[in-house]
Scaffold this active site. Structure first.
Site, PDB file in Angstrom:
ATOM      1  N   GLN A  67       0.812  -1.216   0.000  1.00  0.00           N
ATOM      2  CA  GLN A  67       0.000   0.000   0.000  1.00  0.00           C
ATOM      3  C   GLN A  67       0.842   1.261   0.000  1.00  0.00           C
ATOM      4  O   GLN A  67       2.049   1.230   0.264  1.00  0.00           O
ATOM      5  CB  GLN A  67      -0.921   0.002   1.219  1.00  0.00           C
ATOM      6  CG  GLN A  67      -0.175  -0.047   2.545  1.00  0.00           C
ATOM      7  CD  GLN A  67      -1.115  -0.204   3.729  1.00  0.00           C
ATOM      8  OE1 GLN A  67      -1.309   0.737   4.485  1.00  0.00           O
ATOM      9  NE2 GLN A  67      -1.704  -1.402   3.889  1.00  0.00           N
ATOM     10  N   HIS A  95       0.165   5.831   0.744  1.00  0.00           N
ATOM     11  CA  HIS A  95      -0.745   6.837   1.274  1.00  0.00           C
ATOM     12  C   HIS A  95      -0.543   8.163   0.554  1.00  0.00           C
ATOM     13  O   HIS A  95       0.569   8.481   0.110  1.00  0.00           O
ATOM     14  CB  HIS A  95      -0.528   7.011   2.773  1.00  0.00           C
ATOM     15  CG  HIS A  95      -0.574   5.725   3.536  1.00  0.00           C
ATOM     16  ND1 HIS A  95      -1.725   4.971   3.639  1.00  0.00           N
ATOM     17  CD2 HIS A  95       0.380   5.039   4.200  1.00  0.00           C
ATOM     18  CE1 HIS A  95      -1.472   3.888   4.343  1.00  0.00           C
ATOM     19  NE2 HIS A  95      -0.206   3.908   4.693  1.00  0.00           N
ATOM     20  N   GLU A 124       3.574   7.726   8.095  1.00  0.00           N
ATOM     21  CA  GLU A 124       3.708   6.728   9.151  1.00  0.00           C
ATOM     22  C   GLU A 124       5.176   6.571   9.546  1.00  0.00           C
ATOM     23  O   GLU A 124       6.077   6.763   8.724  1.00  0.00           O
ATOM     24  CB  GLU A 124       3.219   5.344   8.675  1.00  0.00           C
ATOM     25  CG  GLU A 124       1.788   5.277   8.238  1.00  0.00           C
ATOM     26  CD  GLU A 124       1.399   3.908   7.701  1.00  0.00           C
ATOM     27  OE1 GLU A 124       0.202   3.685   7.485  1.00  0.00           O
ATOM     28  OE2 GLU A 124       2.301   3.068   7.473  1.00  0.00           O
ATOM     29  N   HIS A 129       4.788   0.237   0.432  1.00  0.00           N
ATOM     30  CA  HIS A 129       5.335  -0.587   1.496  1.00  0.00           C
ATOM     31  C   HIS A 129       4.361  -1.684   1.892  1.00  0.00           C
ATOM     32  O   HIS A 129       3.160  -1.614   1.618  1.00  0.00           O
ATOM     33  CB  HIS A 129       5.675   0.269   2.730  1.00  0.00           C
ATOM     34  CG  HIS A 129       4.488   0.995   3.303  1.00  0.00           C
ATOM     35  ND1 HIS A 129       4.054   2.214   2.825  1.00  0.00           N
ATOM     36  CD2 HIS A 129       3.637   0.669   4.318  1.00  0.00           C
ATOM     37  CE1 HIS A 129       2.999   2.610   3.516  1.00  0.00           C
ATOM     38  NE2 HIS A 129       2.724   1.685   4.426  1.00  0.00           N
ATOM     39  N   ARG A 176      -4.238   0.690  -2.156  1.00  0.00           N
ATOM     40  CA  ARG A 176      -3.630  -0.643  -2.142  1.00  0.00           C
ATOM     41  C   ARG A 176      -3.176  -1.056  -3.531  1.00  0.00           C
ATOM     42  O   ARG A 176      -3.807  -0.742  -4.525  1.00  0.00           O
ATOM     43  CB  ARG A 176      -4.615  -1.663  -1.568  1.00  0.00           C
ATOM     44  CG  ARG A 176      -4.942  -1.413  -0.099  1.00  0.00           C
ATOM     45  CD  ARG A 176      -5.930  -2.427   0.455  1.00  0.00           C
ATOM     46  NE  ARG A 176      -6.162  -2.207   1.887  1.00  0.00           N
ATOM     47  CZ  ARG A 176      -7.056  -1.357   2.367  1.00  0.00           C
ATOM     48  NH1 ARG A 176      -7.834  -0.668   1.537  1.00  0.00           N
ATOM     49  NH2 ARG A 176      -7.188  -1.200   3.671  1.00  0.00           N
TER      50      ARG A 176
END
Length: 410
Positions: A98, A100, A135, A264, A283
């Site tokens: 996935q 972001h 993240e 990642h 995804r």
């Protein structure tokens, strides 16, 4: 300063031991436990444990008094929301591949899907909120992941070492343009291959990986990973995509940052994860969930090279900070290896703080206020209006605490 009760998310890829052991519960747990959520996420907010035995949602507390709980600056910047979510993530099986979006991409995507009338909880919704989702993961145990595109020259070496005839055309495609544009071309080709072509190519790649492992080739770990993914997700284009990514192994205390657009997948292990309080995920594969290839390609960053490993910058005795560009969060680690005679760490911040004890026990002493002992697996909420807290080891053994705060970047 109030203790938290935090939600455990029971996803199928989770561990039946890691989170249960951290929380001092029955091991193994009856069902897989994948994530422990600490924060004010609307999907599963933490609860404050009041002295009278009652509980109240942290989300409700923040919503009722954003300035008092978050501080004026944090409340203004993030529109009254706690901008971060702290997690303990425990993976026994790989998560989906996935990426972001950036803040701009998230805002545009959210507006576009709102205008199209797609329900926010729809399975095909890419942007349920208008915010970015950077993240950072910090290993508690050895932690395995795929993250970021490998240097193309090394990927060419890997593909050539497999010596699969049907891979040759793709290998030379990248060899002719070993840069971000070449990676984009190859990734796009692979992720859009018709299923019959995938079904013909993947078995050859997996057979070559078996041979490579038997012969102890230079890319042993990468090939073992492809074999594991191929067994778990047969016929999935994400297995091919894994050949293009850095295979990283974090040791306890080591961390890596996943900025917007970074492709990642977390494979195995237990970590502390801090992320922006967002649900936006695009995804690529290794999942039965919704995959939107055109939108993913709009979001992906094909910059390539090794993923930086962060070990925490020492800023005071027993205090290490993981610096990132994220505005939403900052993670720090307090650690006393032997627990004896260690100096206290002063936990002070203009905004809110969450402290999570991951080893031993610590004593929290606020200036002019109460003291609290925090044991392994316990956590505490410190609103912006609380005075500074001194954190020191208790009980004589090694102690470790992770601290989540809002970021300080512009």
């Amino acid at each position: 300063m109030e203790l938290l009760r935090n939600a455990v998310r029971p996803y199928a890829w989770g561990s039946r031991t890691a989170i249960a052991d951290l929380l001092g519960k029955q091991v193994p747990a009856p069902h897989p436990e994948a994530e422990l959520w600490l924060g004010a996420h609307p999907g599963d907010p933490s609860r404050l444990l009041r002295p009278d035995g009652t509980e109240v949602s942290l989300l409700e507390v923040v919503s009722a008094d954003p300035i008092g709980q978050l501080g004026p600056e944090c409340a203004r910047r993030w529109d009254g929301r706690l901008p971060f979510l702290l997690k303990v993530l425990a993976a026994d099986e790989p998560l989906s591949l996935q990426a972001h979006p950036s803040a701009r991409q998230a805002a545009e995507g959210f507006a576009r899907e709102e205008a199209a009338g797609i329900p926010r909880d729809a399975a095909n919704r890419n942007y349920p909120d208008p915010t970015a989702k950077p993240e950072l993961v910090c290993a508690l145990t050895e932690f395995d992941a795929l993250a970021g595109f490998r240097d193309p020259h090394r990927t060419v070496d890997l593909l050539r070492s497999l010596d699969v005839p049907d891979l040759a055309v793709y290998t030379e495609l990248l060899a002719a343009q070993p840069d971000a544009d070449g990676l984009r071309a190859l990734f796009t080709t692979w992720i859009t291959l018709p299923q019959p072509a995938l079904d013909g190519l993947l078995p050859q790649v997996l057979d070559a990986c078996v041979l490579h492992v038997k012969e102890h080739g230079d890319f042993d770990l990468e090939c073992r990973t492809v074999l594991e993914l191929g067994e778990a997700y047969p016929g999935d284009a994400g297995v091919l995509a894994a050949l293009l990514l850095n295979r990283i192994v974090l040791q306890p205390g080591e961390a890596t940052y996943m900025p917007a657009g970074n492709l990642h997948a977390y494979l195995r292990g237990t970590c502390v994860e801090i992320l922006a309080n967002s649900d936006n995920i695009l995804r690529c594969g290794l999942t039965p969930k919704h995959v939107d290839v055109p939108e993913l390609l709009r979001v992906l960053d094909f910059a390539c090279g090794d993923m930086p490993v962060l070990r925490g910058e020492p800023v005071a005795p027993h205090l290490y900070v993981y610096r990132t560009p994220a505005r939403e969060f900052e993670l720090s680690r307090m650690e006393w290896p032997d627990g004896h005679g260690g100096r206290p760490v002063r936990a002070e911040h203009r905004g809110p703080q969450i402290l999570l004890c991951t080893a031993g026990s610590v004593r929290l002493a606020s200036e002019g206020g109460p003291e609290l002992c925090l044991h392994r697996g316990q956590s505490v909420w410190l609103p912006a209006t609380d005075p500074a807290v001194l954190v020191s080891p208790a009980g004589g053994g090694a102690a470790q605490v992770f601290r989540a705060t809002a970021g300080t970047g512009s």
